[in-house]
Write an enzyme that holds these catalytic residues in place. Structure first.
Site, short mmCIF file in Angstrom:
data_model
loop_
_atom_site.label_atom_id
_atom_site.label_comp_id
_atom_site.label_asym_id
_atom_site.label_seq_id
_atom_site.Cartn_x
_atom_site.Cartn_y
_atom_site.Cartn_z
N LYS A 9 0.84 -1.21 0.00
CA LYS A 9 0.00 0.00 0.00
C LYS A 9 0.87 1.27 0.00
CE LYS A 9 -2.07 -1.06 3.89
NZ LYS A 9 -1.53 -2.37 4.30
N ARG A 49 -9.33 0.79 9.03
CA ARG A 49 -8.93 -0.58 9.37
C ARG A 49 -10.02 -1.31 10.15
NH1 ARG A 49 -3.10 0.33 8.99
NH2 ARG A 49 -1.94 -1.59 9.30
N ARG A 101 12.16 -6.90 4.45
CA ARG A 101 12.26 -5.44 4.61
C ARG A 101 13.06 -5.11 5.86
NH1 ARG A 101 6.53 -2.43 4.75
NH2 ARG A 101 6.35 -3.07 6.91
N ARG A 136 11.59 -1.12 11.84
CA ARG A 136 10.34 -0.89 12.56
C ARG A 136 10.19 -1.89 13.70
NH1 ARG A 136 5.38 -0.18 8.41
NH2 ARG A 136 4.41 -1.36 10.10
N ARG A 138 -0.34 -8.76 13.62
CA ARG A 138 -0.87 -7.80 12.64
C ARG A 138 -1.76 -8.51 11.63
NH1 ARG A 138 4.73 -5.51 11.02
NH2 ARG A 138 3.72 -4.43 9.28
P1 ADP Z 1 1.36 -2.14 7.90
O1 ADP Z 1 0.32 -1.91 6.86
O2 ADP Z 1 2.65 -2.65 7.32
O3 ADP Z 1 0.89 -2.98 9.06
P2 ADP Z 1 1.11 0.60 8.97
O4 ADP Z 1 2.23 1.57 8.98
O5 ADP Z 1 -0.06 0.91 8.11
O6 ADP Z 1 1.79 -0.77 8.55
O7 ADP Z 1 0.56 0.37 10.46
C1 ADP Z 1 1.42 0.05 11.53
C2 ADP Z 1 0.63 -0.03 12.85
O8 ADP Z 1 0.04 1.25 13.14
C3 ADP Z 1 -0.54 -1.00 12.89
O9 ADP Z 1 -0.13 -2.33 13.17
C4 ADP Z 1 -1.39 -0.40 14.01
O10 ADP Z 1 -0.84 -0.66 15.28
C5 ADP Z 1 -1.22 1.10 13.77
N1 ADP Z 1 -2.27 1.64 12.86
C6 ADP Z 1 -2.06 2.19 11.63
N2 ADP Z 1 -3.21 2.59 11.07
C7 ADP Z 1 -4.20 2.26 11.95
C8 ADP Z 1 -5.62 2.39 11.95
N3 ADP Z 1 -6.28 2.93 10.91
N4 ADP Z 1 -6.31 1.95 13.04
C9 ADP Z 1 -5.68 1.41 14.09
N5 ADP Z 1 -4.35 1.24 14.15
C10 ADP Z 1 -3.59 1.66 13.11
#
Ligand code: ADP
Length: 191
Positions: free
Chosen positions: A13, A87, A126, A138, A149
């Site tokens: 994404k 999400r 990664r 990360r 996740r």
């Molecule tokens: P990825 O898609 O690789 O999991 P992101 O950077 O999108 O990585 O998200 C990392 C973390 O940030 C998630 O595992 C969650 O803890 C938090 N997070 C991100 N976006 C949301 C969201 N919309 N709602 C709740 N938690 C979120």
């Protein structure tokens, strides 16, 4: 034009969002990036959020909806790319209401489809590449958090596929192809 990029962690994404910024001057709204910024701000809220993220759990709807609301009130430019948001179904409803309130539309929801085994390889790869290059890794890019996740994704986020399908907004793209093929497939959908 406003779009959502939907898919599990590691689906690509963020990569595709950055192409859309480059190609179309859209604005990427990544809640993951915003939350990581909050973490580095050193506030108490940032610290709490960092602990939740490191475990691979979702942050509360209230926090992320607040972050998005703030951004939606700023200039829309050539449209927003929602990356990693919504999400949960509650976040999807909130986004719909916020867009309506600000007189904006949701034009496409693009689902990046990938196999689970590939996700683990991509994310572990990664983390290894970043570590070898001396870059920060990360806190949630490890096998244990990743498992969490993925569970969060299937329990809470994947129902959005049906939700947006029913609304008639969903377009699926094969996220297993070459990066540039995925980029072209998305460009075709957006026209
Ligand atoms: P990825 O898609 O690789 O999991 P992101 O950077 O999108 O990585 O998200 C990392 C973390 O940030 C998630 O595992 C969650 O803890 C938090 N997070 C991100 N976006 C949301 C969201 N919309 N709602 C709740 N938690 C979120």
């Amino acid at each position: 034009m406003n779009i959502i990029l939907l898919g599990p962690p590691g689906a690509g994404k963020g990569t595709q969002a950055s192409f859309l910024v480059e190609d179309r001057g859209m604005i990427q709204l990544s809640t993951g990036d915003m939350l990581r910024e909050a973490k580095s701000s050193g506030t108490e809220m940032g610290q709490r959020v960092a602990e939740v993220m490191a475990r691979g759990e979702l942050v509360t709807d209230e926090i992320v909806i607040g972050l998005i609301e703030e951004k939606l009130n700023s200039a829309a430019g050539n449209g927003f790319i929602f990356d990693g948001f919504p999400r949960t179904l509650a976040q999807a409803d909130a986004l719909g209401a916020l867009l309506e309130k600000t007189g904006q539309t949701l034009d496409h929801v693009i689902e990046l489809q990938v196999d689970d085994e590939i996700l683990v390889d991509r994310i572990v790869g990664r983390a290894e590449a970043a570590a070898a290059a001396g870059q920060p890794v990360r806190a949630d890019d490890n096998a244990e958090s990743l498992k969490f996740r993925l569970m969060e994704y299937y329990k809470k986020t994947s129902p959005l596929i049906g939700y947006y399908y029913a609304k008639g907004d969903l377009k699926a793209v094969d996220g297993l192809g070459e990066i540039d093929t995925v980029r072209a497939d998305i460009a075709k959908i957006l026209g």
